[in-house]
Every structure is written in structure tokens, then in C-alpha cells.
Design a protein around this motif. Sequence first.
Motif, PDB file in Angstrom:
ATOM      1  N   LEU A 144      76.867  22.124  38.443  1.00 12.42           N
ATOM      2  CA  LEU A 144      78.121  22.736  37.999  1.00 12.42           C
ATOM      3  C   LEU A 144      78.946  23.196  39.200  1.00 12.42           C
ATOM      4  CD1 LEU A 144      76.684  24.924  35.103  1.00 12.42           C
ATOM      5  CD2 LEU A 144      77.558  22.580  34.993  1.00 12.42           C
ATOM      6  N   PRO A 145      80.249  22.898  39.202  1.00 14.64           N
ATOM      7  CA  PRO A 145      81.105  23.327  40.318  1.00 14.64           C
ATOM      8  C   PRO A 145      81.409  24.827  40.243  1.00 14.64           C
ATOM      9  CG  PRO A 145      82.408  22.195  38.667  1.00 14.64           C
ATOM     10  CD  PRO A 145      80.968  22.105  38.219  1.00 14.64           C
ATOM     11  N   ILE A 146      81.423  25.472  41.395  1.00 15.27           N
ATOM     12  CA  ILE A 146      81.723  26.911  41.422  1.00 15.27           C
ATOM     13  C   ILE A 146      82.923  27.257  42.304  1.00 15.27           C
ATOM     14  CG2 ILE A 146      79.387  27.648  40.867  1.00 15.27           C
ATOM     15  CD1 ILE A 146      79.101  28.359  43.893  1.00 15.27           C
ATOM     16  N   GLY A 147      83.580  26.267  42.850  1.00 12.97           N
ATOM     17  CA  GLY A 147      84.709  26.513  43.752  1.00 12.97           C
ATOM     18  C   GLY A 147      85.780  27.405  43.164  1.00 12.97           C
ATOM     19  N   ARG A 148      86.174  27.133  41.922  1.00  9.59           N
ATOM     20  CA  ARG A 148      87.219  27.943  41.269  1.00  9.59           C
ATOM     21  C   ARG A 148      86.797  29.405  41.130  1.00  9.59           C
ATOM     22  NH1 ARG A 148      89.974  24.620  36.432  1.00  9.59           N
ATOM     23  NH2 ARG A 148      92.047  24.914  37.281  1.00  9.59           N
ATOM     24  N   LEU A 149      85.538  29.606  40.714  1.00 10.31           N
ATOM     25  CA  LEU A 149      85.023  30.959  40.534  1.00 10.31           C
ATOM     26  C   LEU A 149      85.004  31.712  41.868  1.00 10.31           C
ATOM     27  CD1 LEU A 149      83.781  33.113  38.678  1.00 10.31           C
ATOM     28  CD2 LEU A 149      81.552  32.096  39.168  1.00 10.31           C
ATOM     29  N   VAL A 150      84.559  31.043  42.921  1.00 15.34           N
ATOM     30  CA  VAL A 150      84.539  31.674  44.242  1.00 15.34           C
ATOM     31  C   VAL A 150      85.968  32.011  44.681  1.00 15.34           C
ATOM     32  CG1 VAL A 150      84.003  31.313  46.685  1.00 15.34           C
ATOM     33  CG2 VAL A 150      82.351  30.627  44.938  1.00 15.34           C
ATOM     34  N   GLY A 151      86.898  31.109  44.423  1.00 21.55           N
ATOM     35  CA  GLY A 151      88.304  31.364  44.768  1.00 21.55           C
ATOM     36  C   GLY A 151      88.852  32.578  44.033  1.00 21.55           C
ATOM     37  N   LYS A 152      88.543  32.675  42.739  1.00 18.24           N
ATOM     38  CA  LYS A 152      88.996  33.835  41.957  1.00 18.24           C
ATOM     39  C   LYS A 152      88.370  35.123  42.479  1.00 18.24           C
ATOM     40  CE  LYS A 152      89.934  31.457  37.604  1.00 18.24           C
ATOM     41  NZ  LYS A 152      89.507  31.297  36.199  1.00 18.24           N
ATOM     42  N   ALA A 153      87.112  35.065  42.853  1.00 19.02           N
ATOM     43  CA  ALA A 153      86.428  36.254  43.382  1.00 19.02           C
ATOM     44  C   ALA A 153      87.071  36.702  44.695  1.00 19.02           C
ATOM     45  CB  ALA A 153      84.946  35.975  43.587  1.00 19.02           C
ATOM     46  N   ILE A 154      87.360  35.757  45.565  1.00 22.38           N
ATOM     47  CA  ILE A 154      88.011  36.099  46.847  1.00 22.38           C
ATOM     48  C   ILE A 154      89.375  36.715  46.590  1.00 22.38           C
ATOM     49  CG2 ILE A 154      89.045  35.102  48.924  1.00 22.38           C
ATOM     50  CD1 ILE A 154      86.667  33.088  48.900  1.00 22.38           C
ATOM     51  N   ARG A 155      90.127  36.139  45.668  1.00 18.68           N
ATOM     52  CA  ARG A 155      91.452  36.677  45.348  1.00 18.68           C
ATOM     53  C   ARG A 155      91.333  38.111  44.829  1.00 18.68           C
ATOM     54  NH1 ARG A 155      92.956  33.109  41.873  1.00 18.68           N
ATOM     55  NH2 ARG A 155      93.669  31.665  43.454  1.00 18.68           N
TER      56      ARG A 155
END
Length: 171
Positions: A144-155
Motif C-alpha cells: 500500500l502506498p503511503i506517500g500521500r499520508l506522509v505528505g499530509k502529516a508533514i503539512r
Amino acid sequence: LIGKLTGDLPVTIFSPDGGGVKRAQLLKEALEAETGREIGFGFMEKRRSRNLVSGELFAGDVSGSAVFIVDDMISTGGTMLRAALACRERGAKTVYAIAAHGLFGKGADALFGSQAIDRIIVTDSVDSAAVANARYPQAPLDILPIGRLVGKAIRRLHTQGSISELTGIEH
């Protein structure tokens, strides 16, 4: 995803060792809140001494359930496989191994070759999961990709937003 995998079966969240009990409890609570379903819980004892794993304690009722064994990472897969076999011996209908990081190092052949686990689900947090997917194309492995979730967390961190709200887990 849970409903798609389990249908009408009861669901049990399971920790393969005592160290992951809190992680598994948090997932159980989040699933109950999200689905409105009662979710079962269980765990196994695991002790390691001189590279030998032991411990016979098995807590929880998995009979007739779809069991999700949750851990932070899968290295060789020995811990997941040990827990999956124990759940199957106690009547689990389906068994899923889920982890954040799929390292899949030396010894993972046994995990990918076992019939005890229906699906292995990890994130793309490390490249070794994709390597394992290419090496074992017939393995029941979902990444499962997690890039979007990591991006939202950083934001959220940058704007003093709430990580708890993002994950849905209250602390």
C-alpha cells in the motif's frame, strides 16, 4: 478494506508478541470506532534467548474469525508465521499479516511459501517490499502506498495541525 476481506466473519486483531499489544489495541479501537463492529483481540507470548524463540501463551478467541496479525515490521517473517500457525490451529478462518514495513530479509521464503497466511499487507515505506514482490510474484503480497499520508502529516506538523485527527487515533 476490512469488510472487503472479511465479509460477515467476525474480526480479530492479534499481536504476535507482547511488545505489540498496545499497537494492536489501538488498531482494534480505531476499527471499532470506524466500523461500529465489535472487534476481537488476542496476542501471543514470545521470548527470545540465544536466537531460539519460545513461549506458549495464547490469549484470545480466534475460532471462526478473520484474524489480522499486526506488527511494526516483517523481517524474516518468522514471528508472523508462528502467530499465523497458532491462529490456524485454533480455528481461524482467514489470516492476514499486516505491518508498516516489509523488510523481507533472509529467511522470508518460508513466509511467502506458507499456506497459513492468506494475504501479507505492508506499505511502500522501504524498497525491499517491491524487491520481494518481484522475487516472489506468486506471493499473496499487497503493498500500500503511503506517500500521500506522509505528505499530509508533514503539512500538519508544519502548520501545527493535529496528527491525531489525521490518523483517527485519540491518545
